[in-house]
Write an enzyme that holds these catalytic residues in place. Structure first.
Site, PDB file in Angstrom:
ATOM      1  N   GLY A 148       0.834  -1.206   0.000  1.00 41.71           N
ATOM      2  CA  GLY A 148       0.000   0.000   0.000  1.00 41.71           C
ATOM      3  C   GLY A 148       0.859   1.241   0.000  1.00 41.71           C
ATOM      4  O   GLY A 148       2.047   1.181  -0.309  1.00 41.71           O
ATOM      5  N   ASN A 149       0.281   2.363   0.303  1.00 41.87           N
ATOM      6  CA  ASN A 149       1.070   3.596   0.405  1.00 41.87           C
ATOM      7  C   ASN A 149       0.448   4.522   1.435  1.00 41.87           C
ATOM      8  O   ASN A 149      -0.571   4.218   2.029  1.00 41.87           O
ATOM      9  CB  ASN A 149       1.200   4.261  -0.967  1.00 41.87           C
ATOM     10  CG  ASN A 149      -0.149   4.629  -1.528  1.00 41.87           C
ATOM     11  OD1 ASN A 149      -0.844   5.481  -0.986  1.00 41.87           O
ATOM     12  ND2 ASN A 149      -0.537   3.961  -2.595  1.00 41.87           N
TER      13      ASN A 149
END
Ligand code: CTP
Length: 403
Positions: free
Chosen positions: A210-211
């Protein structure tokens, strides 16, 4: 006073006891300069007389498709086109259910279906009917269709029960319409698609790639568009806080880039503007493990495959009357990279932010951006809250819609 001067308002009345409040509502609207046409259901006549309503509105009340005395046709299409706004109050569970599925069996429901103006709806009924799952579902459905919800107040109900279901007082209803017209709804009738937040790409049932995107910029943009009267479809990845429901906001929660692609591709053809503010993962694990990867087993190698570039895909199918905006979060050679992305993805504008700038980018409540247009024009927007930046961005997009 005269805050509704020149506005044509249809007051739709259905058969609920709260109909007794409507003559006063009409008086407030007329006093403010509005032209009011009452359209009522037959059953509503049991609660308030057409004579009272035609006296306060100064116009004969309409309730059937033709005048029984002279056979004159009451055109629902003409009425729907005439009105600047329709308010249906009180709205029974019965008529609301009809509105939710598009049943057009009387002049009021038919007029609502032909209307091109904003429709306000004020459901009022007894407590149990109001909280019934079907009623709540219909309220949501109408919101999704872009109708504007006027929630009931809590208090003593005609049945003797206490709770939600009371129609707001006439002055409050009038104020809702006054507030609505006082803001310049320059984007009313426009539909905007926004992607926001990160995507999570599963490695196994527990872990993901993810980020750090918070989704805040996309949400601020959605609010800025809604303020100007647009209907927004917000496709949002997993964010850490609850996203509040709002009139004219359709929320679609997704997790992966593939899900975001599916939803955005479905919604894009009916959008006038699309702003892709999501931080979509560029890669996803090729074969996510079905069960949790244990450290005792061998050191895992995760093979990645690229995700669909949603923005580039929309750029390929964009029609000449659609506006497509992208974001570029860069760390090096920022302006050049962003200019290149604008061309490569066939955009009308790109919003560039640099992670080098203090207060810009992920996780913070502020941002600092440069807007780059397809005619090579550039505008720098200095550090400000994401809400203010969103208003500036929407202001620029508004100019593009006009021209
Ligand atoms: N975007 C998208 N789908 C993807 C990747 C990006 O729709 N799979 C969109 C983002 O929402 C943003 C824009 O593309 O509006 C730019 O994203 P960014 O990651 O900065 O650019 P990339 O094209 O992925 O290039 P790179 O990561 O190499 O800088």
């Amino acid at each position: 006073m005269n805050r509704l001067k020149g506005k044509k308002i249809i007051v739709g009345i259905t058969g609920g006891i709260a109909a007794y409040k409507i003559p006063l509502l009409i008086r407030y609207l007329v006093k403010e300069g509005a032209e009011v046409q009452v359209v009522m259901s037959d059953f509503a006549k049991a609660f308030v007389t057409p004579l009272t309503l035609s006296t306060v509105s100064g116009k004969p009340v309409l309730s059937s498709f033709f005048d029984e005395k002279n056979g004159e046709w009451n055109s629902h299409v003409d009425l729907g086109l005439w009105a600047d706004a329709i308010i249906v109050a009180p709205l029974t569970a019965n008529t609301m259910a009809k509105m939710a599925v598009g049943i057009a069996d009387n002049l009021l429901t038919t007029t609502i279906l032909s209307a091109r103006c904003p429709v306000f709806y004020a459901p009022t009924m007894d407590l149990d009917m109001f909280y019934h799952a079907v009623t709540q579902e219909n309220i949501k459905k109408l919101k999704k269709l872009g109708y504007i919800y006027i929630p009931p107040d809590e208090g003593d109900l005609a049945s003797g029960l206490k709770g939600a279901g009371r129609l707001k007082e006439p002055e409050e209803l009038a104020n809702i319409l006054i507030d609505f017209f006082s803001k310049k709804k320059t984007l009313s009738g426009k539909r905007v698609l926004i992607s926001a937040g990160p995507t999570y790409e599963p490695i196994d049932p527990v872990r993901f790639i993810g980020n750090r995107s918070s989704g805040k910029m996309g949400i601020a943009l959605a609010h800025a568009f809604i303020e100007l009267g647009a209907v927004v479809d917000l496709v949002i990845g997993p964010v850490a806080f609850p996203v509040k429901e709002k009139d004219n906001l359709n929320l679609y929660f997704v997790e992966t880039a593939a899900q975001m692609d599916l939803k955005c591709s479905e919604l894009f053809p009916k959008s006038d503007v699309a702003v892709m503010a999501a931080a979509v993962s560029d890669f996803t694990p090729k074969n996510p493990a079905k069960s949790k990867i244990k450290k005792e087993t061998s050191f895992p190698q995760i093979e990645l495959v690229p995700t669909v570039d949603i923005l580039a895909k929309l750029g390929k199918i964009k029609k000449s009357n659609q506006i497509l905006i992208g974001f570029a979060l860069e760390t090096d050679n920022e302006l050049n990279n962003a200019r290149h992305k604008l061309k490569r993805k066939n955009l009308d504008m790109i919003v560039m932010n640099s992670l080098k700038d203090f207060g810009a980018g992920f996780g913070v409540d502020t941002n600092k951006v440069t807007l780059i247009f397809k005619d090579n024009n550039e505008i720098e927007i200095p550090l400000n809250s994401k809400e203010m930046i969103a208003q500036e961005i929407v202001g620029e997009i508004k100019k593009m819609i006009k021209s």
